[in-house]
Design a protein around this motif. Structure first.
Motif, PDB file in Angstrom:
ATOM      1  N   ILE A  15       0.863  -1.182   0.000  1.00 33.59           N
ATOM      2  CA  ILE A  15       0.000   0.000   0.000  1.00 33.59           C
ATOM      3  C   ILE A  15       0.897   1.228   0.000  1.00 33.59           C
ATOM      4  O   ILE A  15       1.777   1.363   0.857  1.00 33.59           O
ATOM      5  N   GLU A  16       0.682   2.110  -0.958  1.00 37.81           N
ATOM      6  CA  GLU A  16       1.425   3.366  -1.028  1.00 37.81           C
ATOM      7  C   GLU A  16       0.430   4.516  -0.937  1.00 37.81           C
ATOM      8  O   GLU A  16      -0.604   4.513  -1.619  1.00 37.81           O
ATOM      9  N   ALA A  17       0.739   5.489  -0.068  1.00 40.76           N
ATOM     10  CA  ALA A  17      -0.207   6.579   0.171  1.00 40.76           C
ATOM     11  C   ALA A  17       0.530   7.871   0.473  1.00 40.76           C
ATOM     12  O   ALA A  17       1.647   7.860   0.996  1.00 40.76           O
ATOM     13  N   LYS A  18      -0.107   8.978   0.124  1.00 37.21           N
ATOM     14  CA  LYS A  18       0.324  10.311   0.507  1.00 37.21           C
ATOM     15  C   LYS A  18      -0.656  10.832   1.552  1.00 37.21           C
ATOM     16  O   LYS A  18      -1.878  10.749   1.380  1.00 37.21           O
ATOM     17  N   VAL A  19      -0.123  11.379   2.624  1.00 40.49           N
ATOM     18  CA  VAL A  19      -0.951  11.898   3.713  1.00 40.49           C
ATOM     19  C   VAL A  19      -0.744  13.405   3.804  1.00 40.49           C
ATOM     20  O   VAL A  19       0.396  13.876   3.927  1.00 40.49           O
ATOM     21  N   HIS A  20      -1.832  14.148   3.748  1.00 37.03           N
ATOM     22  CA  HIS A  20      -1.787  15.612   3.842  1.00 37.03           C
ATOM     23  C   HIS A  20      -2.467  16.014   5.147  1.00 37.03           C
ATOM     24  O   HIS A  20      -3.631  15.676   5.394  1.00 37.03           O
ATOM     25  N   VAL A  21      -1.749  16.745   5.990  1.00 38.24           N
ATOM     26  CA  VAL A  21      -2.241  17.148   7.309  1.00 38.24           C
ATOM     27  C   VAL A  21      -2.363  18.665   7.350  1.00 38.24           C
ATOM     28  O   VAL A  21      -1.433  19.385   6.978  1.00 38.24           O
ATOM     29  N   ILE A  40      -5.901   0.386   6.664  1.00 41.23           N
ATOM     30  CA  ILE A  40      -4.556  -0.072   7.029  1.00 41.23           C
ATOM     31  C   ILE A  40      -3.644   1.124   7.299  1.00 41.23           C
ATOM     32  O   ILE A  40      -2.858   1.130   8.251  1.00 41.23           O
ATOM     33  N   VAL A  41      -3.761   2.175   6.455  1.00 43.34           N
ATOM     34  CA  VAL A  41      -2.939   3.366   6.650  1.00 43.34           C
ATOM     35  C   VAL A  41      -3.255   4.024   7.985  1.00 43.34           C
ATOM     36  O   VAL A  41      -2.352   4.440   8.728  1.00 43.34           O
ATOM     37  N   ARG A  42      -4.535   4.121   8.321  1.00 37.00           N
ATOM     38  CA  ARG A  42      -4.915   4.724   9.604  1.00 37.00           C
ATOM     39  C   ARG A  42      -4.491   3.842  10.775  1.00 37.00           C
ATOM     40  O   ARG A  42      -4.131   4.345  11.840  1.00 37.00           O
ATOM     41  N   LEU A  43      -4.541   2.537  10.587  1.00 34.08           N
ATOM     42  CA  LEU A  43      -4.122   1.624  11.655  1.00 34.08           C
ATOM     43  C   LEU A  43      -2.653   1.793  11.984  1.00 34.08           C
ATOM     44  O   LEU A  43      -2.258   1.695  13.152  1.00 34.08           O
ATOM     45  N   TYR A  44      -1.825   2.071  10.985  1.00 29.35           N
ATOM     46  CA  TYR A  44      -0.388   2.146  11.220  1.00 29.35           C
ATOM     47  C   TYR A  44      -0.043   3.200  12.269  1.00 29.35           C
ATOM     48  O   TYR A  44       0.970   3.084  12.966  1.00 29.35           O
ATOM     49  N   HIS A  45      -0.887   4.207  12.411  1.00 27.06           N
ATOM     50  CA  HIS A  45      -0.631   5.257  13.403  1.00 27.06           C
ATOM     51  C   HIS A  45      -0.603   4.681  14.821  1.00 27.06           C
ATOM     52  O   HIS A  45       0.014   5.272  15.725  1.00 27.06           O
ATOM     53  N   GLU A  46      -1.257   3.537  15.062  1.00 33.61           N
ATOM     54  CA  GLU A  46      -1.258   2.920  16.391  1.00 33.61           C
ATOM     55  C   GLU A  46       0.148   2.536  16.834  1.00 33.61           C
ATOM     56  O   GLU A  46       0.388   2.340  18.030  1.00 33.61           O
ATOM     57  N   ARG A  47       1.072   2.402  15.885  1.00 28.87           N
ATOM     58  CA  ARG A  47       2.434   2.041  16.276  1.00 28.87           C
ATOM     59  C   ARG A  47       3.042   3.080  17.208  1.00 28.87           C
ATOM     60  O   ARG A  47       3.921   2.771  18.028  1.00 28.87           O
ATOM     61  N   TRP A  48       2.582   4.326  17.129  1.00 29.72           N
ATOM     62  CA  TRP A  48       3.144   5.381  17.956  1.00 29.72           C
ATOM     63  C   TRP A  48       2.783   5.219  19.425  1.00 29.72           C
ATOM     64  O   TRP A  48       3.365   5.896  20.288  1.00 29.72           O
ATOM     65  N   GLU A  49       1.827   4.347  19.753  1.00 31.69           N
ATOM     66  CA  GLU A  49       1.559   4.063  21.160  1.00 31.69           C
ATOM     67  C   GLU A  49       2.794   3.472  21.831  1.00 31.69           C
ATOM     68  O   GLU A  49       2.978   3.607  23.039  1.00 31.69           O
ATOM     69  N   HIS A  50       3.628   2.820  21.044  1.00 30.71           N
ATOM     70  CA  HIS A  50       4.869   2.260  21.592  1.00 30.71           C
ATOM     71  C   HIS A  50       5.782   3.393  22.071  1.00 30.71           C
ATOM     72  O   HIS A  50       6.455   3.277  23.109  1.00 30.71           O
TER      73      HIS A  50
END
Length: 547
Positions: free
Chosen positions: A269-275, A304-314
């Motif tokens: 999965i390849e994505a661009k995220v604009h904040v 899946i892209v939104r889920l990856y943000h959960e890694r920052w809980e570490h």
């Protein structure tokens, strides 16, 4: 009314009952955390690790275990002050050891009991219905390393951990597997930083099971590590490096595509995220994710892209460990054995606090453990230890009640710069990553999924023997020459050729390309770039075999 009568009317007598262990074990308590580390468990571990004392001393081994945990709760004071806090709520009748006596107590206890206690209290904490801990049927966990825990700058520590390149303190590399929904530590290993994150993480693979979904960042992008995690039955969502060129086997409707990495069938999965932030500023980021969740209809790419943000809980777990508990301080121990013991005690202390917080959150249905304040739990535990209260408390104790009374609101969408909180060198400049210098509230996040790259040519199969003799064209050589002839103007990278071959390492590819260049079969344009020679472009494979 006389003044002394007024004063006496304002005085209130407060009495309380303190219940602790009897006799010489009186000092063995850590307040409201004691029910999560009961006397029976400590005694059993001491017996199992053969650290129990055969004669009863004024400072028994059980007291030493609780002293080590208390030492982590109060990292800012010395041994004697830690002991005073441990015994201040008990009253008289407890020994008053010297700092040397407490150091000797640490040596008698050793490392093995603290490591065994961590293995007992570590693990997943969330129940199946706890909010924020699952993605579909999977419990989300993550791997990450921390290399900023400092130790005393002693000769023995330097001999084990190595010298810091900028003259700072020797540092321990800590690798943990964490349950992201609760930030509970499932497993941990540590040692010198020179061994690398993937090497340490491999030692924790036995904690994985088919019900887990593992998250990791680009530091774990390795074919062998992906294959090893996949072999445990766990699912994967990880970030991969931009230089990878995985083959496009089948484009999917959600803009992801099926591929293969390290012999494992994956989805890319390849994505661009604009904040956009509340002050009007904005920035962009890009993600390349690999996952073993191949069903695009059940697990769409944007989820899946939104889920990856959960890694920052570490990262939040490490912040609590390094900054909330240690407050950036250096570990006390001056030798490797002491550092190891102190690290296990620190992890035990952290895990006990997490257990108290999660138990409190689950006592109130629908409460996300993310809303529980670690600082609130830590300081409540410190107060209870000083007062020697709730040593035998059952159910949700004072720590849990205090955490529930001070729940944080639902997490705000915020963004902050990624920078080193404790830099090794004060003169090192922070690398700009496009994010703001301070925390800002986000107003919108737009995810744009990128289309798969066009399929690259596959290497043709040939019937030439793979082990051709001198002067003959091997099977691998023929396949590479066919691709170079197909695009004679293109300058091929060695890495691209290695990926097309599939079963050859990059080092072996460089050696083969060098040999073929010497034989005049291909031409090296510049370092790492190759094309077909003019003669190769017009000759046939039959002509080449005659050379």
């Amino acid at each position: 009314m006389p003044s002394h009568h007024v004063l006496s009317a304002l005085v209130t007598a407060i009495t309380r009952t303190v219940t602790v262990a009897a006799g010489r074990f009186t000092a063995g308590q850590i307040g409201g955390l004691t029910p999560f580390l009961p006397f029976e468990l400590v005694d059993a571990v001491l017996e199992e690790t053969r650290a129990v004392q055969r004669r009863l001393r004024d400072l028994p081994s059980r007291v030493g275990v609780y002293f080590l945990v208390a030492m982590c709760l109060f990292p800012e004071v010395g041994y004697r002050l830690v002991w005073d806090k441990l015994t201040s709520g008990i009253g008289g009748g407890v020994p008053a050891p010297s700092a040397k006596g407490l150091r000797d107590l640490r040596r008698r206890v050793g490392c093995a009991p603290m490591k065994a206690l961590f293995e007992v209290v570590a693990g997943v904490l969330a129940q199946p219905r706890t909010p924020g801990v699952r993605f579909g049927p999977y419990r989300t966990v993550s791997f990450d390393g921390c290399s900023s825990i400092k130790t005393q700058d002693s000769e023995r520590n330097r001999g084990w951990l190595g010298r810091c390149p900028h003259g700072g303190y020797p540092q321990v590399e800590l690798m943990t597997l964490v349950e992201t929904g609760t930030r509970s530590v499932i497993g941990a290993v540590f040692g010198p930083t020179r061994e690398g994150e993937t090497s340490y993480a491999t030692r924790l693979l036995h904690h994985l099971d088919p019900g887990m979904l593992v998250l990791w960042d680009r530091g774990f992008d390795s074919n062998g590590f992906l294959a090893a995690v996949h072999a445990t039955g766990a699912q994967v969502v990880g970030r991969i490096r931009q230089r990878r060129r995985p083959p496009v086997l089948q484009p999917l409707a959600d803009s992801s595509y099926l591929s293969v990495i390290g012999g494992v069938a994956v989805r890319i999965i390849e994505a661009k995220v604009h904040v956009t932030c509340s002050d009007g500023s904005s920035f962009d980021g890009s993600y390349r994710l690999v996952t073993t969740l191949l069903d695009a209809r059940r697990y769409p790419a944007d989820r899946i892209v939104r889920l990856y943000h959960e890694r920052w809980e570490h990262e939040s777990a490490y912040y609590a460990l390094r900054h909330t508990i240690l407050n950036g301080r250096v570990l006390r121990s001056c030798d490797p054995v002491g550092v190891e013991q102190e690290m296990w005690a620190l992890l035990v202390c952290y895990q006990l606090l997490r257990r108290a917080m999660v138990e409190a959150a689950e006592s109130r249905a629908g409460t996300d453990p993310d809303r529980c304040g670690f600082t609130v739990a830590l300081h409540t535990a410190r107060d209870l230890l000083v007062r020697a209260e709730e040593v035998f408390e059952q159910g949700v104790g004072a720590i849990g009640r205090r955490v529930l009374s001070a729940l944080s609101p639902a997490r705000r969408p915020r963004v902050s710069t990624r920078k080193v909180k404790s830099p090794i060198s004060r003169y090192a400049e922070r690398k700009m990553d496009g994010r703001p210098d301070h925390s800002r509230t986000m107003t919108s996040v737009t995810i744009a999924l990128l289309q798969p790259p066009p399929p690259r040519p596959t290497l043709p199969a040939t019937t030439v023997p793979a082990h051709a003799g001198p002067g003959r064209i091997s099977n691998r050589m023929a396949r590479v020459l066919a691709v170079l002839q197909a695009e004679p103007e293109r300058q091929w990278r060695a890495r691209e050729i290695a990926e097309l071959l599939g079963d050859v390492t990059l080092v072996a590819t460089y050696r083969q390309l060098a040999r073929w260049t010497e034989r005049g079969l291909i031409r090296r344009v510049r370092t790492g770039r190759y094309t077909a020679t003019a003669s190769t472009g017009t000759a046939t494979l039959r002509d080449l075999r005659k050379r």
